[in-house]
Design a protein around this motif. Structure first.
Motif, PDB file in Angstrom:
ATOM      1  N   GLU A  78       6.268 -14.233  -6.147  1.00 56.03           N
ATOM      2  CA  GLU A  78       6.020 -13.385  -4.934  1.00 56.03           C
ATOM      3  C   GLU A  78       5.455 -11.903  -5.279  1.00 56.03           C
ATOM      4  N   LYS A  79       6.080 -11.304  -6.462  1.00 53.02           N
ATOM      5  CA  LYS A  79       5.522  -9.903  -6.812  1.00 53.02           C
ATOM      6  C   LYS A  79       4.094  -9.866  -7.580  1.00 53.02           C
ATOM      7  N   GLU A  80       3.844 -11.151  -8.059  1.00 52.60           N
ATOM      8  CA  GLU A  80       2.378 -11.432  -8.580  1.00 52.60           C
ATOM      9  C   GLU A  80       1.425 -11.432  -7.396  1.00 52.60           C
ATOM     10  N   MET A  81       1.876 -12.145  -6.295  1.00 55.09           N
ATOM     11  CA  MET A  81       1.000 -12.402  -5.256  1.00 55.09           C
ATOM     12  C   MET A  81       0.918 -11.065  -4.624  1.00 55.09           C
ATOM     13  N   ILE A  82       1.747 -10.085  -4.586  1.00 57.86           N
ATOM     14  CA  ILE A  82       1.719  -8.858  -4.035  1.00 57.86           C
ATOM     15  C   ILE A  82       0.855  -7.824  -4.643  1.00 57.86           C
ATOM     16  N   ALA A  83       0.994  -8.183  -6.014  1.00 62.60           N
ATOM     17  CA  ALA A  83       0.298  -7.106  -7.072  1.00 62.60           C
ATOM     18  C   ALA A  83      -1.196  -7.612  -6.930  1.00 62.60           C
ATOM     19  N   ARG A  84      -1.631  -8.791  -6.740  1.00 69.24           N
ATOM     20  CA  ARG A  84      -3.032  -9.207  -6.666  1.00 69.24           C
ATOM     21  C   ARG A  84      -3.643  -8.872  -5.549  1.00 69.24           C
ATOM     22  N   LYS A  85      -2.715  -8.754  -4.329  1.00 70.16           N
ATOM     23  CA  LYS A  85      -3.199  -8.271  -2.971  1.00 70.16           C
ATOM     24  C   LYS A  85      -3.667  -6.675  -3.173  1.00 70.16           C
ATOM     25  N   VAL A 217      19.293   6.120   0.190  1.00 69.50           N
ATOM     26  CA  VAL A 217      18.594   7.202   0.342  1.00 69.50           C
ATOM     27  C   VAL A 217      17.216   6.778   1.074  1.00 69.50           C
ATOM     28  N   SER A 218      16.952   7.750   2.387  1.00 68.00           N
ATOM     29  CA  SER A 218      15.906   7.637   2.917  1.00 68.00           C
ATOM     30  C   SER A 218      14.797   8.282   2.247  1.00 68.00           C
ATOM     31  N   ILE A 219      13.261   7.583   2.302  1.00 71.07           N
ATOM     32  CA  ILE A 219      12.226   7.882   1.597  1.00 71.07           C
ATOM     33  C   ILE A 219      11.078   8.711   2.500  1.00 71.07           C
ATOM     34  N   ALA A 220      10.913   7.629   3.392  1.00 68.76           N
ATOM     35  CA  ALA A 220       9.754   8.081   4.386  1.00 68.76           C
ATOM     36  C   ALA A 220       9.870   7.031   5.659  1.00 68.76           C
ATOM     37  N   HIS A 221       9.352   7.631   6.780  1.00 69.22           N
ATOM     38  CA  HIS A 221       9.335   6.825   7.969  1.00 69.22           C
ATOM     39  C   HIS A 221       8.169   6.222   7.757  1.00 69.22           C
ATOM     40  N   LEU A 222       8.280   4.924   8.834  1.00 73.11           N
ATOM     41  CA  LEU A 222       6.747   4.323   8.670  1.00 73.11           C
ATOM     42  C   LEU A 222       5.390   4.755   9.140  1.00 73.11           C
ATOM     43  N   ASP A 223       5.628   5.872   9.720  1.00 73.02           N
ATOM     44  CA  ASP A 223       4.415   6.418  10.274  1.00 73.02           C
ATOM     45  C   ASP A 223       3.713   7.376   9.147  1.00 73.02           C
ATOM     46  N   GLN A 224       4.501   7.300   7.968  1.00 74.19           N
ATOM     47  CA  GLN A 224       3.867   8.143   6.828  1.00 74.19           C
ATOM     48  C   GLN A 224       3.049   7.070   5.737  1.00 74.19           C
ATOM     49  N   ILE A 225       3.534   5.844   6.215  1.00 78.21           N
ATOM     50  CA  ILE A 225       3.033   4.607   5.291  1.00 78.21           C
ATOM     51  C   ILE A 225       1.688   4.039   6.027  1.00 78.21           C
ATOM     52  N   ASP A 226       0.690   3.894   5.199  1.00 77.74           N
ATOM     53  CA  ASP A 226      -0.497   3.149   5.626  1.00 77.74           C
ATOM     54  C   ASP A 226      -0.318   1.826   5.688  1.00 77.74           C
ATOM     55  N   THR A 227       0.067   1.143   4.582  1.00 76.43           N
ATOM     56  CA  THR A 227       0.042  -0.406   4.374  1.00 76.43           C
ATOM     57  C   THR A 227       1.253  -0.603   3.852  1.00 76.43           C
ATOM     58  N   LEU A 228       1.841  -1.772   4.311  1.00 71.49           N
ATOM     59  CA  LEU A 228       3.001  -2.652   3.770  1.00 71.49           C
ATOM     60  C   LEU A 228       2.486  -3.859   3.319  1.00 71.49           C
ATOM     61  N   VAL A 229       2.512  -4.348   1.910  1.00 71.80           N
ATOM     62  CA  VAL A 229       2.319  -5.558   1.152  1.00 71.80           C
ATOM     63  C   VAL A 229       3.416  -6.289   0.817  1.00 71.80           C
ATOM     64  N   THR A 230       3.535  -7.338   1.393  1.00 78.67           N
ATOM     65  CA  THR A 230       4.816  -8.132   0.850  1.00 78.67           C
ATOM     66  C   THR A 230       4.232  -9.787   0.875  1.00 78.67           C
ATOM     67  N   THR A 247       1.603   0.962  11.004  1.00 80.21           N
ATOM     68  CA  THR A 247       1.763   0.614   9.742  1.00 80.21           C
ATOM     69  C   THR A 247       0.927  -0.682   9.705  1.00 80.21           C
ATOM     70  N   ASN A 248       0.172  -0.948   8.689  1.00 81.71           N
ATOM     71  CA  ASN A 248      -0.600  -2.200   8.470  1.00 81.71           C
ATOM     72  C   ASN A 248       0.329  -3.071   7.506  1.00 81.71           C
ATOM     73  N   LEU A 249       0.593  -4.236   8.215  1.00 86.96           N
ATOM     74  CA  LEU A 249       1.433  -5.337   7.253  1.00 86.96           C
ATOM     75  C   LEU A 249       0.458  -6.282   6.814  1.00 86.96           C
ATOM     76  N   VAL A 250       0.436  -6.555   5.709  1.00 85.06           N
ATOM     77  CA  VAL A 250      -0.463  -7.713   4.831  1.00 85.06           C
ATOM     78  C   VAL A 250       0.490  -8.542   4.208  1.00 85.06           C
ATOM     79  N   ILE A 251       0.144  -9.775   4.407  1.00 89.15           N
ATOM     80  CA  ILE A 251       0.839 -10.859   3.845  1.00 89.15           C
ATOM     81  C   ILE A 251       0.193 -11.441   2.591  1.00 89.15           C
ATOM     82  N   ALA A 252       0.705 -11.281   1.613  1.00 89.91           N
ATOM     83  CA  ALA A 252      -0.069 -11.746   0.280  1.00 89.91           C
ATOM     84  C   ALA A 252       0.140 -13.187   0.252  1.00 89.91           C
ATOM     85  N   GLU A 253      -0.863 -13.877   0.144  1.00 91.81           N
ATOM     86  CA  GLU A 253      -0.799 -15.614  -0.030  1.00 91.81           C
ATOM     87  C   GLU A 253      -1.449 -15.749  -1.451  1.00 91.81           C
TER      88      GLU A 253
END
Length: 254
Positions: A78-85, A217-230, A247-253
């Motif tokens: 899964e991590k390799e797919m995310i990395a490629r995306k 520990v909180s890092i950031a709210h989603l309005d600070q994030i442009d894209t989530l890749v999973t 926030t843009n959600l991208v599913i790596a296939e």
């Protein structure tokens, strides 16, 4: 050695090393692969261990961060797919940040062909991976976290404002719509907060197991994030919920 003895021995070995390859266990126990698989199946059903790519690990606690060695082999496909995306968002001439995580480490493997790329990182594994490449490498200065193989920096030790990062690829241990992204370690969180603050585009690279968790520990709210890749294992209900936010959600296939 009786099966119960072997199984206890496997657990004892995992208490020491946390992650073990199949070949290591067969050699240590002096048993066949078939015998080992029967023992591992038993321990898996008892929810004492988890099978991972090429080996096994102890079931990780829901309340603590697993080690870097564990995360490097856990959910590897899964991590390799995310990395490629993630690599698809990178272009020649970019200045990017690669965070100190097992998923962002995988990104380093897919960016070596880019031209005039500058990579800023606090990850020692990323530095080792890119050491012989032709790109510009910048490692932030600070304190080394040996167990995480990372560098955590503070304002008085490193001038973040001198960095001009276009795209930052950040890891997270927890992601929820309500609380955003979070991590277990305060020092890592401080570094990530600073990088998010100074970078133009923020990408979170995280496998589906991180969703629905709000850790220490909180890092950031989603309005600070442009894209989530999973990855593709994220359940449909969660996908639908995240489609409703900016926030843009991208599913790596595959």
């Amino acid at each position: 050695m009786f099966p119960l003895e072997r199984q206890q021995k496997i657990l004892d070995l995992l208490q020491i090393k946390k992650v073990l390859k199949i070949s290591e266990l067969t050699e240590e126990l002096n048993i066949s692969v078939d015998t080992l698989r029967r023992d591992l199946n038993t321990l898996t059903k008892q929810k004492k261990i988890e099978k991972i790519y090429g080996g096994v690990k102890l079931i990780e606690s829901k309340f603590a961060e697993s080690s870097m060695d564990e995360r490097m082999v856990s959910h590897l496909e899964e991590k390799e797919m995310i990395a490629r995306k993630c690599a698809e968002y990178i272009e020649d001439g970019d200045c990017i940040y690669l965070d100190s995580g097992s998923t962002t480490y995988q990104i380093a493997k897919y960016i070596k062909h880019f031209k005039n790329l500058t990579v800023v990182t606090n990850s020692i594994p990323v530095v080792n991976e890119l050491m012989n490449s032709h790109m510009e490498l910048v490692i932030i200065g600070g304190k080394v976290r040996l167990n995480e193989q990372s560098v955590v920096a503070y304002d008085y030790m490193f001038n973040f404002n001198q960095l001009n990062i276009l795209k930052a690829f950040i890891c997270a241990s927890g992601i929820t719509i309500e609380k955003g992204i979070s991590d277990y370690n305060l020092e890592e969180a401080i570094t990530r907060k600073k990088i998010i603050e100074i970078s133009k585009e923020i990408y979170i690279a995280a496998d589906s197991t991180k969703f629905g968790k709000d850790v220490t520990v909180s890092i950031a709210h989603l309005d600070q994030i442009d894209t989530l890749v999973t990855d593709t294992h994220l359940n449909k209900n969660t996908i639908q919920q995240f489609r409703k936010i900016n926030t843009n959600l991208v599913i790596a296939e595959p």
